[in-house]
Design a protein around this motif. Structure first.
Motif, PDB file in Angstrom:
ATOM      1  N   GLY A   1     -23.165 -12.655  35.507  1.00  0.00           N
ATOM      2  CA  GLY A   1     -23.158 -12.322  34.093  1.00  0.00           C
ATOM      3  C   GLY A   1     -24.554 -12.011  33.602  1.00  0.00           C
ATOM      4  N   GLU A   2     -24.673 -11.671  32.327  1.00  0.00           N
ATOM      5  CA  GLU A   2     -25.949 -11.226  31.778  1.00  0.00           C
ATOM      6  C   GLU A   2     -26.120 -11.693  30.337  1.00  0.00           C
ATOM      7  OE1 GLU A   2     -25.036  -9.253  29.159  1.00  0.00           O
ATOM      8  OE2 GLU A   2     -23.019  -9.251  29.971  1.00  0.00           O
ATOM      9  N   MET A   3     -27.368 -11.666  29.899  1.00  0.00           N
ATOM     10  CA  MET A   3     -27.717 -11.901  28.498  1.00  0.00           C
ATOM     11  C   MET A   3     -28.882 -10.984  28.164  1.00  0.00           C
ATOM     12  SD  MET A   3     -27.250 -13.485  25.662  1.00  0.00           S
ATOM     13  CE  MET A   3     -28.153 -12.770  24.286  1.00  0.00           C
ATOM     14  N   GLY A   4     -28.719 -10.125  27.174  1.00  0.00           N
ATOM     15  CA  GLY A   4     -29.812  -9.234  26.817  1.00  0.00           C
ATOM     16  C   GLY A   4     -29.439  -8.377  25.624  1.00  0.00           C
ATOM     17  N   ILE A   5     -30.036  -8.618  24.478  1.00  0.00           N
ATOM     18  CA  ILE A   5     -29.744  -7.819  23.307  1.00  0.00           C
ATOM     19  C   ILE A   5     -30.071  -6.350  23.603  1.00  0.00           C
ATOM     20  CG2 ILE A   5     -30.383  -7.393  20.901  1.00  0.00           C
ATOM     21  CD1 ILE A   5     -28.685  -9.937  21.374  1.00  0.00           C
ATOM     22  N   GLY A   6     -29.115  -5.483  23.344  1.00  0.00           N
ATOM     23  CA  GLY A   6     -29.270  -4.059  23.630  1.00  0.00           C
ATOM     24  C   GLY A   6     -28.667  -3.623  24.944  1.00  0.00           C
ATOM     25  N   ASN A   7     -28.166  -4.568  25.759  1.00  0.00           N
ATOM     26  CA  ASN A   7     -27.746  -4.136  27.094  1.00  0.00           C
ATOM     27  C   ASN A   7     -26.404  -3.412  27.135  1.00  0.00           C
ATOM     28  OD1 ASN A   7     -25.835  -6.225  27.172  1.00  0.00           O
ATOM     29  ND2 ASN A   7     -27.003  -7.482  28.599  1.00  0.00           N
ATOM     30  N   SER A   8     -25.583  -3.535  26.092  1.00  0.00           N
ATOM     31  CA  SER A   8     -24.359  -2.728  26.106  1.00  0.00           C
ATOM     32  C   SER A   8     -24.682  -1.254  25.837  1.00  0.00           C
ATOM     33  CB  SER A   8     -23.328  -3.263  25.104  1.00  0.00           C
ATOM     34  OG  SER A   8     -23.769  -3.136  23.777  1.00  0.00           O
ATOM     35  N   THR A   9     -25.785  -0.980  25.136  1.00  0.00           N
ATOM     36  CA  THR A   9     -26.240   0.401  24.953  1.00  0.00           C
ATOM     37  C   THR A   9     -26.756   0.953  26.273  1.00  0.00           C
ATOM     38  OG1 THR A   9     -26.886  -0.169  22.692  1.00  0.00           O
ATOM     39  CG2 THR A   9     -27.732   1.897  23.577  1.00  0.00           C
ATOM     40  N   SER A  10     -27.554   0.172  26.952  1.00  0.00           N
ATOM     41  CA  SER A  10     -28.048   0.563  28.272  1.00  0.00           C
ATOM     42  C   SER A  10     -26.894   0.772  29.235  1.00  0.00           C
ATOM     43  CB  SER A  10     -28.999  -0.515  28.796  1.00  0.00           C
ATOM     44  OG  SER A  10     -29.481  -0.190  30.075  1.00  0.00           O
ATOM     45  N   ALA A  11     -25.919  -0.132  29.214  1.00  0.00           N
ATOM     46  CA  ALA A  11     -24.764  -0.013  30.107  1.00  0.00           C
ATOM     47  C   ALA A  11     -23.980   1.261  29.821  1.00  0.00           C
ATOM     48  CB  ALA A  11     -23.864  -1.235  29.957  1.00  0.00           C
ATOM     49  N   ALA A  12     -23.803   1.594  28.540  1.00  0.00           N
ATOM     50  CA  ALA A  12     -23.065   2.802  28.184  1.00  0.00           C
ATOM     51  C   ALA A  12     -23.780   4.052  28.674  1.00  0.00           C
ATOM     52  CB  ALA A  12     -22.867   2.860  26.668  1.00  0.00           C
ATOM     53  N   ALA A  13     -25.091   4.094  28.500  1.00  0.00           N
ATOM     54  CA  ALA A  13     -25.858   5.245  28.962  1.00  0.00           C
ATOM     55  C   ALA A  13     -25.795   5.373  30.479  1.00  0.00           C
ATOM     56  CB  ALA A  13     -27.308   5.125  28.492  1.00  0.00           C
ATOM     57  N   LEU A  14     -25.896   4.263  31.167  1.00  0.00           N
ATOM     58  CA  LEU A  14     -25.845   4.273  32.629  1.00  0.00           C
ATOM     59  C   LEU A  14     -24.470   4.719  33.111  1.00  0.00           C
ATOM     60  CD1 LEU A  14     -27.244   3.691  35.297  1.00  0.00           C
ATOM     61  CD2 LEU A  14     -26.743   1.257  34.965  1.00  0.00           C
ATOM     62  N   ALA A  15     -23.414   4.228  32.472  1.00  0.00           N
ATOM     63  CA  ALA A  15     -22.061   4.623  32.858  1.00  0.00           C
ATOM     64  C   ALA A  15     -21.842   6.110  32.665  1.00  0.00           C
ATOM     65  CB  ALA A  15     -21.033   3.823  32.055  1.00  0.00           C
ATOM     66  N   GLN A  16     -22.306   6.645  31.531  1.00  0.00           N
ATOM     67  CA  GLN A  16     -22.144   8.073  31.305  1.00  0.00           C
ATOM     68  C   GLN A  16     -22.919   8.883  32.337  1.00  0.00           C
ATOM     69  OE1 GLN A  16     -23.566   9.636  27.565  1.00  0.00           O
ATOM     70  NE2 GLN A  16     -22.806  11.702  27.997  1.00  0.00           N
ATOM     71  N   ALA A  17     -24.143   8.466  32.638  1.00  0.00           N
ATOM     72  CA  ALA A  17     -24.941   9.188  33.622  1.00  0.00           C
ATOM     73  C   ALA A  17     -24.291   9.169  34.996  1.00  0.00           C
ATOM     74  CB  ALA A  17     -26.343   8.588  33.685  1.00  0.00           C
TER      75      ALA A  17
ATOM     76  N   ALA B   1     -31.136 -12.718  32.363  1.00  0.00           N
ATOM     77  CA  ALA B   1     -31.488 -12.450  30.970  1.00  0.00           C
ATOM     78  C   ALA B   1     -32.743 -11.603  30.891  1.00  0.00           C
ATOM     79  CB  ALA B   1     -31.699 -13.766  30.223  1.00  0.00           C
ATOM     80  N   ALA B   2     -32.692 -10.543  30.080  1.00  0.00           N
ATOM     81  CA  ALA B   2     -33.849  -9.665  29.904  1.00  0.00           C
ATOM     82  C   ALA B   2     -33.714  -8.943  28.568  1.00  0.00           C
ATOM     83  CB  ALA B   2     -33.941  -8.661  31.047  1.00  0.00           C
ATOM     84  N   ASN B   3     -34.786  -8.312  28.142  1.00  0.00           N
ATOM     85  CA  ASN B   3     -34.787  -7.576  26.883  1.00  0.00           C
ATOM     86  C   ASN B   3     -34.962  -6.080  27.104  1.00  0.00           C
ATOM     87  OD1 ASN B   3     -34.287  -9.371  24.694  1.00  0.00           O
ATOM     88  ND2 ASN B   3     -36.276 -10.338  25.079  1.00  0.00           N
ATOM     89  N   HIS B   4     -34.514  -5.306  26.104  1.00  0.00           N
ATOM     90  CA  HIS B   4     -34.441  -3.850  26.201  1.00  0.00           C
ATOM     91  C   HIS B   4     -35.210  -3.194  25.071  1.00  0.00           C
ATOM     92  CE1 HIS B   4     -31.075  -3.577  29.210  1.00  0.00           C
ATOM     93  NE2 HIS B   4     -31.009  -4.846  28.864  1.00  0.00           N
ATOM     94  N   GLY B   5     -36.032  -2.217  25.415  1.00  0.00           N
ATOM     95  CA  GLY B   5     -36.761  -1.481  24.402  1.00  0.00           C
ATOM     96  C   GLY B   5     -35.861  -0.717  23.454  1.00  0.00           C
ATOM     97  N   ILE B   6     -34.692  -0.326  23.927  1.00  0.00           N
ATOM     98  CA  ILE B   6     -33.763   0.427  23.089  1.00  0.00           C
ATOM     99  C   ILE B   6     -33.304  -0.385  21.883  1.00  0.00           C
ATOM    100  CG2 ILE B   6     -31.648  -0.257  24.307  1.00  0.00           C
ATOM    101  CD1 ILE B   6     -32.514   3.273  23.019  1.00  0.00           C
ATOM    102  N   ALA B   7     -33.405  -1.710  21.958  1.00  0.00           N
ATOM    103  CA  ALA B   7     -32.955  -2.556  20.849  1.00  0.00           C
ATOM    104  C   ALA B   7     -33.730  -2.266  19.561  1.00  0.00           C
ATOM    105  CB  ALA B   7     -33.091  -4.034  21.221  1.00  0.00           C
ATOM    106  N   ALA B   8     -34.959  -1.752  19.681  1.00  0.00           N
ATOM    107  CA  ALA B   8     -35.762  -1.443  18.497  1.00  0.00           C
ATOM    108  C   ALA B   8     -35.146  -0.329  17.664  1.00  0.00           C
ATOM    109  CB  ALA B   8     -37.181  -1.056  18.920  1.00  0.00           C
ATOM    110  N   ARG B   9     -34.174   0.388  18.208  1.00  0.00           N
ATOM    111  CA  ARG B   9     -33.521   1.464  17.465  1.00  0.00           C
ATOM    112  C   ARG B   9     -32.324   0.976  16.651  1.00  0.00           C
ATOM    113  NH1 ARG B   9     -35.125   6.619  18.264  1.00  0.00           N
ATOM    114  NH2 ARG B   9     -36.766   6.872  19.839  1.00  0.00           N
ATOM    115  N   GLY B  10     -32.162  -0.333  16.534  1.00  0.00           N
ATOM    116  CA  GLY B  10     -31.105  -0.866  15.683  1.00  0.00           C
ATOM    117  C   GLY B  10     -29.713  -0.715  16.253  1.00  0.00           C
ATOM    118  N   VAL B  11     -29.588  -0.801  17.577  1.00  0.00           N
ATOM    119  CA  VAL B  11     -28.293  -0.593  18.222  1.00  0.00           C
ATOM    120  C   VAL B  11     -27.482  -1.879  18.345  1.00  0.00           C
ATOM    121  CG1 VAL B  11     -29.123   1.400  19.518  1.00  0.00           C
ATOM    122  CG2 VAL B  11     -29.334  -0.889  20.520  1.00  0.00           C
ATOM    123  N   SER B  12     -28.046  -3.007  17.946  1.00  0.00           N
ATOM    124  CA  SER B  12     -27.355  -4.297  18.047  1.00  0.00           C
ATOM    125  C   SER B  12     -27.300  -4.972  16.685  1.00  0.00           C
ATOM    126  CB  SER B  12     -28.071  -5.216  19.047  1.00  0.00           C
ATOM    127  OG  SER B  12     -27.483  -6.504  19.051  1.00  0.00           O
TER     128      SER B  12
END
Length: 353
Positions: free
Chosen positions: A175-191, A86-97
């Motif tokens: 498994g994982e727990m982290g608000i915003g991590n599907s945004t991070s996962a999508a960016a990582l997958a595209q990269a 479980a961890a948190n993501h700075g990207i969550a501040a952009r309203g992605v969740s």
């Protein structure tokens, strides 16, 4: 089932001296392969069990897979572990969740009290649940403006994840727990694998409309910023990933080194593991994917990895829930393989000859 939780702390406090990405890269050059002798024993026994050849379908190949990667026959599932990072993501501040970042810590508390779906599934399948909190008060950076993590941060997170593979664990569910991590996962997958941001970006916790547009835009911006500078897949993880994703990547490496078969949960967990596939196409041979997530990018990723999931239940919860369900299938496969009688033992005639 309540969870045994590792208290919220900086992973560096657990891993001792500062870890190095070059050390992690070095491990990738020495990954062990399957134990072919154990696999052959599994195939030979399978042919003698009281059933038509192939009648148990993937249960048969799962028994062989587990034997090959545990390096013993028959394979066992006496101490399976479900590890949730479980961890948190700075990207969550952009309203992605659809949920605020405070939910990550609240859900960790729910795991500890035994109130989450994964608790019930671990209880059902007699699995140990470990929850690893990773600096919840210190989210990663917003990857649309700077790298999500420094090199020391990602290296220590990788090393921290490796600690989940303890002596005696024989199946590892990740498994994982982290608000915003599907945004991070999508960016990582595209990269890692190309395509457009919308190819990899889905609703996650249920976003739509303007929130979905913001999520796609964040993925586009992150990949546009970092893509030209990415040195290798581990650097992509550093720039666009998260602490919990890096820990899953590390756990997959450690499981390979320790001969522990892995069951991957949904989209975010599979993306974290896919970092290793981008380094070496054989790096995930000891892993099965639990289920095809309802996140649309997961189906695309499974095609890239050439992985057929065990289940397709429309799940998109995360928290190791799909992996815990699939554990029941793996345990069923091993029980049939080890416990069924052979034709000779049961005095049943084999195939006509």
């Amino acid at each position: 089932m309540s969870a045994e939780s590792q208290p919220d702390r900086d992973p560096a406090a657990e891993t001792g001296p500062e870890a190095s990405l070059d050390e992690i890269r070095g491990l990738m050059r020495g990954l062990p392969g399957p134990d072919e002798a154990a696999a052959e024993k599994a195939r030979a026994r399978e042919a003698e069990l009281t059933k038509p050849a192939g009648a148990l379908g993937r249960l048969e190949t799962l028994a062989e897979w587990a034997a090959a990667w545990q390096g013993r026959h028959p394979a066992r599932a006496e101490r399976p572990r479900v590890a949730v990072f479980a961890a948190n993501h700075g990207i969550a501040a952009r309203g992605v969740s659809a949920y605020p970042s405070t939910v990550t810590a609240q859900m960790v508390a729910n795991f500890q009290r035994g109130g989450a779906a994964v608790n019930q599934l671990c209880l059902t399948h007699d699995a140990e649940l470990r929850v690893y909190e990773m600096a919840l008060d210190h989210p990663t950076n917003d990857f649309t403006t700077e790298p999500a993590m420094g090199e020391a941060d990602v290296a220590t997170a990788l090393a921290y994840g490796m600690m989940a593979v303890e002596e005696g664990v024989d199946i590892l569910c990740l498994g994982e727990m982290g608000i915003g991590n599907s945004t991070s996962a999508a960016a990582l997958a595209q990269a890692l694998f190309g395509g457009e941001a919308r190819d990899w970006t889905g609703p996650g916790t249920g976003v739509e409309g303007a929130a979905m547009a913001a999520k796609i835009a964040a993925v586009e911006a992150g990949v546009a910023l970092h893509g030209p500078a990415i040195a290798d897949p581990f650097d992509a993880l550093r720039r666009l990933g998260g602490l919990e994703l890096a820990a899953i990547t590390g756990a997959v490496i450690a499981a390979r080194m320790g001969r522990v078969p892995v069951i991957l949960d949904g989209y975010a967990a599979t993306v974290a593991a896919a970092v290793l596939h981008a380094v070496d196409a054989r790096a995930l041979d000891h892993c099965v994917v639990a289920h095809r997530s309802a996140e649309p990018g997961h189906a695309r990723l499974l095609e890239v990895l050439d992985k057929q999931p065990l289940l397709d239940l429309g799940m998109r919860l995360g928290e190791g829930s799909g992996a815990a369900v699939a554990l029941g299938i793996v345990k069923s496969a091993l029980a049939c393989h080890a416990g069924m009688a052979t034709f000779a033992e049961a005095s049943v005639s084999g195939p006509a000859g």
